[in-house]
Design a protein around this motif. Structure first.
Motif, PDB file in Angstrom:
ATOM      1  N   ALA A 117      46.179  28.587  53.990  1.00  9.01           N
ATOM      2  CA  ALA A 117      44.874  29.263  53.963  1.00  9.01           C
ATOM      3  C   ALA A 117      45.026  30.756  54.255  1.00  9.01           C
ATOM      4  O   ALA A 117      44.386  31.592  53.605  1.00  9.01           O
ATOM      5  CB  ALA A 117      43.927  28.610  54.966  1.00  9.01           C
ATOM      6  N   LEU A 118      45.872  31.111  55.219  1.00  9.80           N
ATOM      7  CA  LEU A 118      46.090  32.525  55.526  1.00  9.80           C
ATOM      8  C   LEU A 118      46.743  33.257  54.359  1.00  9.80           C
ATOM      9  O   LEU A 118      46.408  34.409  54.066  1.00  9.80           O
ATOM     10  CB  LEU A 118      46.944  32.673  56.785  1.00  9.80           C
ATOM     11  N   SER A 119      47.684  32.610  53.700  1.00 10.33           N
ATOM     12  CA  SER A 119      48.337  33.245  52.547  1.00 10.33           C
ATOM     13  C   SER A 119      47.342  33.467  51.409  1.00 10.33           C
ATOM     14  O   SER A 119      47.346  34.523  50.772  1.00 10.33           O
ATOM     15  CB  SER A 119      49.504  32.385  52.067  1.00 10.33           C
ATOM     16  N   TRP A 120      46.481  32.490  51.164  1.00  4.42           N
ATOM     17  CA  TRP A 120      45.450  32.667  50.135  1.00  4.42           C
ATOM     18  C   TRP A 120      44.472  33.771  50.537  1.00  4.42           C
ATOM     19  O   TRP A 120      43.993  34.524  49.691  1.00  4.42           O
ATOM     20  CB  TRP A 120      44.706  31.358  49.897  1.00  4.42           C
ATOM     21  N   SER A 121      44.173  33.869  51.835  1.00  3.74           N
ATOM     22  CA  SER A 121      43.279  34.929  52.302  1.00  3.74           C
ATOM     23  C   SER A 121      43.897  36.303  52.083  1.00  3.74           C
ATOM     24  O   SER A 121      43.201  37.247  51.685  1.00  3.74           O
ATOM     25  CB  SER A 121      42.962  34.746  53.782  1.00  3.74           C
ATOM     26  N   ALA A 122      45.197  36.426  52.342  1.00  7.64           N
ATOM     27  CA  ALA A 122      45.880  37.703  52.103  1.00  7.64           C
ATOM     28  C   ALA A 122      45.831  38.066  50.628  1.00  7.64           C
ATOM     29  O   ALA A 122      45.577  39.224  50.262  1.00  7.64           O
ATOM     30  CB  ALA A 122      47.327  37.621  52.584  1.00  7.64           C
ATOM     31  N   MET A 123      46.036  37.073  49.769  1.00  6.56           N
ATOM     32  CA  MET A 123      45.990  37.342  48.339  1.00  6.56           C
ATOM     33  C   MET A 123      44.566  37.719  47.903  1.00  6.56           C
ATOM     34  O   MET A 123      44.388  38.638  47.095  1.00  6.56           O
ATOM     35  CB  MET A 123      46.470  36.127  47.549  1.00  6.56           C
ATOM     36  N   ALA A 124      43.564  37.063  48.454  1.00  6.33           N
ATOM     37  CA  ALA A 124      42.182  37.387  48.101  1.00  6.33           C
ATOM     38  C   ALA A 124      41.825  38.800  48.563  1.00  6.33           C
ATOM     39  O   ALA A 124      41.132  39.541  47.847  1.00  6.33           O
ATOM     40  CB  ALA A 124      41.222  36.371  48.731  1.00  6.33           C
ATOM     41  N   LEU A 125      42.307  39.204  49.741  1.00  3.67           N
ATOM     42  CA  LEU A 125      42.073  40.572  50.214  1.00  3.67           C
ATOM     43  C   LEU A 125      42.695  41.590  49.268  1.00  3.67           C
ATOM     44  O   LEU A 125      42.072  42.600  48.922  1.00  3.67           O
ATOM     45  CB  LEU A 125      42.651  40.754  51.611  1.00  3.67           C
ATOM     46  N   LEU A 126      43.933  41.338  48.855  1.00  2.00           N
ATOM     47  CA  LEU A 126      44.597  42.270  47.938  1.00  2.00           C
ATOM     48  C   LEU A 126      43.889  42.337  46.592  1.00  2.00           C
ATOM     49  O   LEU A 126      43.702  43.422  46.030  1.00  2.00           O
ATOM     50  CB  LEU A 126      46.062  41.868  47.748  1.00  2.00           C
ATOM     51  N   LEU A 127      43.502  41.178  46.064  1.00  2.18           N
ATOM     52  CA  LEU A 127      42.803  41.170  44.767  1.00  2.18           C
ATOM     53  C   LEU A 127      41.451  41.880  44.855  1.00  2.18           C
ATOM     54  O   LEU A 127      41.073  42.611  43.934  1.00  2.18           O
ATOM     55  CB  LEU A 127      42.621  39.741  44.269  1.00  2.18           C
ATOM     56  N   SER A 128      40.720  41.671  45.955  1.00  4.27           N
ATOM     57  CA  SER A 128      39.432  42.359  46.079  1.00  4.27           C
ATOM     58  C   SER A 128      39.641  43.868  46.222  1.00  4.27           C
ATOM     59  O   SER A 128      38.877  44.660  45.671  1.00  4.27           O
ATOM     60  CB  SER A 128      38.638  41.810  47.261  1.00  4.27           C
ATOM     61  N   PHE A 129      40.698  44.288  46.930  1.00  2.00           N
ATOM     62  CA  PHE A 129      40.991  45.713  47.068  1.00  2.00           C
ATOM     63  C   PHE A 129      41.299  46.335  45.707  1.00  2.00           C
ATOM     64  O   PHE A 129      40.755  47.381  45.351  1.00  2.00           O
ATOM     65  CB  PHE A 129      42.169  45.918  48.025  1.00  2.00           C
ATOM     66  N   VAL A 130      42.144  45.670  44.933  1.00  2.00           N
ATOM     67  CA  VAL A 130      42.489  46.195  43.607  1.00  2.00           C
ATOM     68  C   VAL A 130      41.255  46.215  42.705  1.00  2.00           C
ATOM     69  O   VAL A 130      41.021  47.190  41.981  1.00  2.00           O
ATOM     70  CB  VAL A 130      43.624  45.356  42.981  1.00  2.00           C
ATOM     71  N   GLY A 131      40.454  45.165  42.764  1.00  2.00           N
ATOM     72  CA  GLY A 131      39.244  45.119  41.944  1.00  2.00           C
ATOM     73  C   GLY A 131      38.263  46.223  42.290  1.00  2.00           C
ATOM     74  O   GLY A 131      37.734  46.899  41.397  1.00  2.00           O
ATOM     75  N   PHE A 132      38.009  46.434  43.567  1.00  2.00           N
ATOM     76  CA  PHE A 132      37.082  47.496  43.965  1.00  2.00           C
ATOM     77  C   PHE A 132      37.655  48.882  43.681  1.00  2.00           C
ATOM     78  O   PHE A 132      36.919  49.801  43.329  1.00  2.00           O
ATOM     79  CB  PHE A 132      36.704  47.369  45.443  1.00  2.00           C
ATOM     80  N   LYS A 133      38.950  49.032  43.829  1.00  2.00           N
ATOM     81  CA  LYS A 133      39.564  50.319  43.523  1.00  2.00           C
ATOM     82  C   LYS A 133      39.416  50.633  42.031  1.00  2.00           C
ATOM     83  O   LYS A 133      39.102  51.759  41.647  1.00  2.00           O
ATOM     84  CB  LYS A 133      41.034  50.315  43.935  1.00  2.00           C
TER      85      LYS A 133
END
Length: 150
Positions: A117-133
């Motif tokens: 779950a933590l690994s998926w959360s890290a990936m979701a954070l990175l994807l949301s950062f790239v998407g918003f950027k």
């Protein structure tokens, strides 16, 4: 409403939400917790709506400090989630290497699930950062502009 009154009411709303949430957790009622959070959000919205807009002054320094803090916390949380997630996902292998004997996976299954779950959360954070950027880059014209156009 002036800003000083707003700050006092905001503290009252936060205390209300915290106390009701603790009560809901204590009696193990999820509906009480959700009700506390949703009613707190509603109260904060109503307070913010009644605030005099002339009282709130935000300058570029405040925005820049907030931006730096958000980027630092995003980076720290992403790395921490990824590292702790990888350790927890591989806890059985790590323990068997340390002990030198096979370790049964049964008691560690919850930790492995938490690591995933933590690994998926890290990936979701990175994807949301790239998407918003990408989104804000398109919105403000940063994407599609060459470096010589400055």
């Amino acid at each position: 409403m002036n800003y000083e009154s707003y700050k006092k009411y905001r503290l009252l709303v936060m205390a209300y939400v915290a106390l009701l949430t603790m009560y809901g957790v204590t009696i193990k009622e999820v509906i009480v917790v959700f009700g506390a959070v949703l009613s707190g959000m509603l109260f904060m919205f109503l307070l913010r709506r009644n605030l005099d807009k002339e009282e709130v002054i935000v300058d570029e320094l405040v925005l820049k400090v907030s931006e730096k803090a958000a980027n630092a916390s995003l980076g720290l949380c992403t790395v921490a989630f990824a590292v702790v997630g990888l350790i927890l996902m591989n806890i059985v292998s790590i323990l068997s290497v340390i002990d030198g004997a096979p370790v049964y996976a049964q008691p560690w299954e919850g930790h492995v699930t938490t690591g995933i779950a933590l690994s998926w959360s890290a990936m979701a954070l990175l994807l949301s950062f790239v998407g918003f950027k990408y989104y804000f880059g398109k919105k403000y014209g940063l994407i599609g502009r060459s470096r010589r156009d400055n």
